[in-house]
Design a protein around this motif. Structure first.
Motif, PDB file in Angstrom:
ATOM      1  N   TYR A 123       0.809  -1.214   0.000  1.00  0.00           N
ATOM      2  CA  TYR A 123       0.000   0.000   0.000  1.00  0.00           C
ATOM      3  C   TYR A 123       0.844   1.267   0.000  1.00  0.00           C
ATOM      4  N   ARG A 124       2.078   1.182   0.471  1.00  0.00           N
ATOM      5  CA  ARG A 124       2.918   2.391   0.490  1.00  0.00           C
ATOM      6  C   ARG A 124       3.262   2.882  -0.917  1.00  0.00           C
ATOM      7  N   GLN A 125       3.198   1.996  -1.907  1.00  0.00           N
ATOM      8  CA  GLN A 125       3.491   2.425  -3.281  1.00  0.00           C
ATOM      9  C   GLN A 125       2.396   3.344  -3.832  1.00  0.00           C
ATOM     10  N   TYR A 126       1.272   3.364  -3.152  1.00  0.00           N
ATOM     11  CA  TYR A 126       0.145   4.178  -3.596  1.00  0.00           C
ATOM     12  C   TYR A 126       0.148   5.558  -2.946  1.00  0.00           C
ATOM     13  N   CYS A 127       1.152   5.850  -2.156  1.00  0.00           N
ATOM     14  CA  CYS A 127       1.141   7.050  -1.331  1.00  0.00           C
ATOM     15  C   CYS A 127       2.363   7.914  -1.614  1.00  0.00           C
ATOM     16  N   TRP A 128       2.109   9.208  -1.817  1.00  0.00           N
ATOM     17  CA  TRP A 128       3.201  10.176  -1.793  1.00  0.00           C
ATOM     18  C   TRP A 128       2.617  11.534  -1.436  1.00  0.00           C
TER      19      TRP A 128
END
Length: 852
Positions: free
Chosen positions: A668-673
């Motif tokens: 899920y961290r790949q979906y966040c910036w």
């Protein structure tokens, strides 16, 4: 002795009233010439009410039922035959009133057979003999009142006087003069000419007609349709009539009557008319051409009808327009509305009647093209358009090409007649489209309760009452203004569960589905790590006001799958739309598509742009709790091991679970910036759904992706390209290459891909092919099914998931989405568009596993 009646002519849509005593042969005649469903019999109604056709005690109730059936049939436009004695004027009066109410012609057929024959036939009836005194009374009443039938407003009256006549007469069904549904054109519908002969010839030339021929014809067989008001005010009334009459006579044109033709017709017939609005000039021009020409004009005007229904019912032409319930009907009221429109009895500041803006409330499927009240610029309003652009007042003469819906105009040579009222932007005070002048937009009754929506792709789609209730709260409390909402995207079904031991979804099953559906080529599109969004925007605020009937500073909206504003801060949406609009300007797509507005399907990145709270409360909370709990457990087990306790197996299982949680967090961290307003947000458009005049969603995916690539290049970083692979399913190398691409993409943590038919809309023997099948990667599915979904026991349980309901939902929602766009592009009333949009949202309340 009168001649024997050979034929009886009845209209396709009308009321036929059989009049005669019992035993006169009415029922036999009806069953011989009409279908069972067309016949409404008083005896049958007695049987339906009280189980006995001869029970006179229930006559009142039976006739209540008869009148109800007759009214419902006339309301929906069906030929209706009333089989009852109908010998009394009072009995017929109620039926005539129904015919007048629903604007249909009434025909009377009188069965004037000798009394002895009626008595004999009545005695021969099985089980329901009418008393002799009753037959005699009916016969006498009929003979006494039959001469009044014409005064009772029956359009035609036929009388059958002998048994032989009854046996030999033929019934011929006649199509109404206005019904030309089998005539598909193509047409060029020309607005009010008002004696502007030079401009008419110039316009016909611009439309491609051979203006040197006599009569004027089109080399490709196109035909002109004149909306009336050929005469008065202009200098060339006789010349215009010459052109139009010769074209109509040669079947190169059709013409409906306008109010000015009606007035001239009455004047030529010797009636006193007011010498206003240019009729004096018309009569003088006709007099100059001689009495023979005037006689031909009078005959021509006498033959003009109120309106035409054309092209399978998709097109209606009437001088002043016509509300839907009067299409294909015939009565004095229909004629008056078609010629003059509806007024409220008031006059404006110029002394002209204030006309009811019927187009603002129009909800019909047929396009209505009309004139009568001149406008500066023709605008589509709820699938209606006025093409009178005031040529005689110095404006233009305009034609609408059908079915192309293209406008062609020529300017007036000069001001031929000073207008009493200045030309208005849209006529009758209507500004913009879809109720922008304050009329009701969408009514609660349009969406509540059980609904059945007819779609071109999916047939009839039913929305249950509980589903509409669930959707109503979202639409009424959270959604954007419905005028900005011509589309909601459908749900998407996943690929069938794979038998591979190491994953739940794999491209093999998706490719297999499309092969079985007969699809030869598919496109595999990268599935972005974001949230679905629909972008509806215009070129500028003026274009937004003209097409959507509403404008804001951004001239558009960005909405979620449920029609809500995507961003709580409207300035963010405005900045993003400006970037997309600038890219459209740079690529020239506006001019290339001939549009000032677009509807675009896209993905908004990052996922946290919309779902940050969901991420914190659900996914991040789960990841943090799992990381802490399992990390602590591993520390305790390490301590236990040091103390000599054998926890090796438990430690191994716990370590494996900790790895799953770490993979879940990584997924899920790949979906966040981080983003700052609009900075950091990317739009990944993948389909241009609609533009002026066309539902672009029907174009092949290759066209969409090429156009979007150009936008992405022009945007310089604010738009993201959608990577893709086109695959020929009979080419193993092509399939293998796409599968390897998917594998590499998902191994890097990518979400996966969506496989679609390259042709966008495809059908198989079973109906509509799924518009897209999503195939998600191993790691991404941890977000959907949980950190440990790949554990053997969990994976085995998930393999039993059922996809049938999800696939059915995807097809229905897709059909509704395309139907909504079809109706929106066709300028149908907002309620017609919105019932489809609302239907998509309502179907989302179906009990389907959201993880699919």
């Amino acid at each position: 002795m009168r001649d024997q009646l050979a034929t009886i002519e009845v209209p396709d849509l009308g009321l036929v009233v059989l009049c005669g005593a019992s035993g006169s042969g009415k029922s036999t005649f009806a069953s011989r010439h009409f279908s069972d469903t067309e016949i409404v019999s008083s005896d049958r109604c007695r049987a339906l009410v009280g189980d006995d056709e001869s029970d006179q005690s229930i006559t009142a109730a039976a006739f209540d039922l008869l009148h109800t059936i007759v009214e419902r049939r006339l309301e929906v436009g069906r030929l209706t035959v009333v089989d009852a004695t109908n010998t009394k004027p009072a009995d017929r009066a109620s039926l005539i009133e129904l015919a007048r109410k629903w604007d249909v012609l009434a025909t009377a057929v009188v069965f004037d057979l000798p009394l002895d024959l009626c008595l004999e036939r009545s005695r021969e009836r099985q089980g329901r003999v009418t008393p002799e005194h009753a037959v005699k009374r009916q016969h006498q009443t009929m003979r006494r009142t039959v001469k009044r039938l014409r005064k009772e407003r029956f359009g035609k009256v036929y009388s059958l006087g002998t048994a032989a006549e009854l046996d030999t007469v033929q019934v011929i069904r006649q199509r109404l003069w206005c019904d030309r549904r089998d005539d598909a054109g193509p047409f060029d519908i020309i607005g009010d000419v008002h004696g502007c002969g030079d401009e008419l010839v110039a316009l016909l030339g611009e439309l491609g007609y051979d203006t040197d021929s006599s009569p004027i014809v089109h080399p490709d067989g196109r035909r002109a349709v004149f909306v009336g008001d050929l005469v008065d005010r202009g200098p060339g009334v006789a010349e215009v009539l010459d052109v139009v009459m010769s074209m109509v006579h040669a079947d190169a044109a059709l013409c409906v009557q306008g109010n000015h033709e009606n007035k001239l017709r009455r004047a030529l017939g010797g009636r006193n008319v007011q010498p206003t609005h240019g009729i004096t000039e018309s009569l003088a021009q006709l007099d100059a051409r001689g009495s023979e020409f005037s006689a031909r004009v009078a005959a021509f005007l006498d033959g003009l009808i109120s309106h035409y229904v054309l092209d399978g019912g998709a097109l209606v032409v009437a001088h002043a327009g016509l509300p839907e319930r009067y299409h294909g009907r015939t009565s004095g009221r229909v004629r008056s509305l078609a010629l003059y429109g509806d007024t409220d009895g008031e006059s404006d500041e110029y002394g002209l009647p204030v006309r009811y803006p019927w187009a603002n409330d129009y909800r019909g499927e047929a396009a209505v093209v009309y004139g009568h009240t001149p406008v500066l610029v023709p605008r589509w309003v709820n699938n209606t358009i006025c093409v009178d652009t005031g040529v005689v007042f110095g404006g233009e003469l305009t034609a609408l090409r059908w079915p192309e819906k293209e406008l062609v105009s020529v300017p007036a040579a000069r001001v031929h007649y000073e207008p009493t009222r200045p030309l208005r932007a849209h006529g009758d005070g209507a500004v913009g489209a879809h109720g922008s002048n304050g009329v009701s937009l969408v009514d609660l009754s349009d969406v509540l309760g059980k609904r059945s929506i007819e779609t071109a792709l999916g047939g009839r789609i039913t929305i249950e009452a509980d589903q509409t209730s669930a959707a109503l709260e979202v639409m009424s409390r959270f959604a954007v203004d419905p005028r900005w909402l011509p589309y909601l995207p459908p749900t998407m079904a996943p690929a069938a569960t794979t038998a591979r031991p190491d994953c739940l979804e794999h491209p093999d099953e998706a490719f297999s589905y499309f092969r079985k559906a007969g699809t030869g080529e598919v496109v595999c599109e990268e599935k972005h790590m974001g949230s679905r969004a629909v972008l509806v925007f215009a070129r500028n605020p003026t274009a937004a006001a003209e097409r959507f009937g509403i404008s804001n500073d951004d001239a558009g909206v960005i909405v979620t799958r449920t029609g809500r504003p995507f961003f709580s801060n409207p300035g963010v949406a405005g900045t993003l739309l400006d970037r997309l609009r600038a890219a459209a300007d740079a690529t020239g797509i506006w001019d290339r598509l001939g549009t000032d507005w677009l509807v675009v399907d896209a993905e908004m990145l990052p996922w946290t742009a919309k779902s940050a709270e969901l991420l914190r409360r659900q996914y991040a909370a789960t990841g943090a709790a799992g990381t802490v709990a399992l990390g602590t457990a591993l520390q305790l087990m390490a301590s236990a091991t040091k103390r000599g306790v054998d926890v090796e197996a438990l430690t191994s299982r716990t370590a494996e679970r900790a790895e799953h949680v770490a993979s879940f967090v990584g997924a899920y961290r790949q979906y966040c910036w981080d983003v700052d307003g609009a900075d950091g947000i990317e739009i990944a458009p993948f389909q241009i759904l609609a533009a002026q005049g066309e539902v672009l969603a029907r174009r092949p995916h290759r066209w969409h992706l090429e156009e979007i690539d150009a936008l992405v290049t022009a945007a310089g970083g604010s738009l993201r390209r959608t990577d893709r692979r086109f695959v020929h399913l009979d080419d193993d190398a092509s399939v293998a290459e796409a599968t390897q691409w998917w594998q590499a993409m998902t191994d890097r943590g990518g979400e996966g891909m969506v496989i679609k038919s390259a042709q966008t809309i495809a059908r198989s023997g079973r109906g509509l092919v799924l518009p897209g099948v999503k195939c998600r990667g191993r790691e991404y599915l941890r977000i959907i099914y949980g950190p440990e979904y790949l554990a053997p026991t969990n994976l085995e349980r998930l393999r039993k998931r059922s996809l049938g309901r999800k696939s059915s939902l995807a097809r229905r929602e897709f059909a509704l989405g395309i139907e909504a766009l079809d109706r929106f592009v066709a300028n149908e009333h907002l309620s017609r568009v919105h019932e489809c949009v609302f239907g998509v949202l309502a179907l989302e309340s179906e009990p389907v596993d959201p993880r699919l």
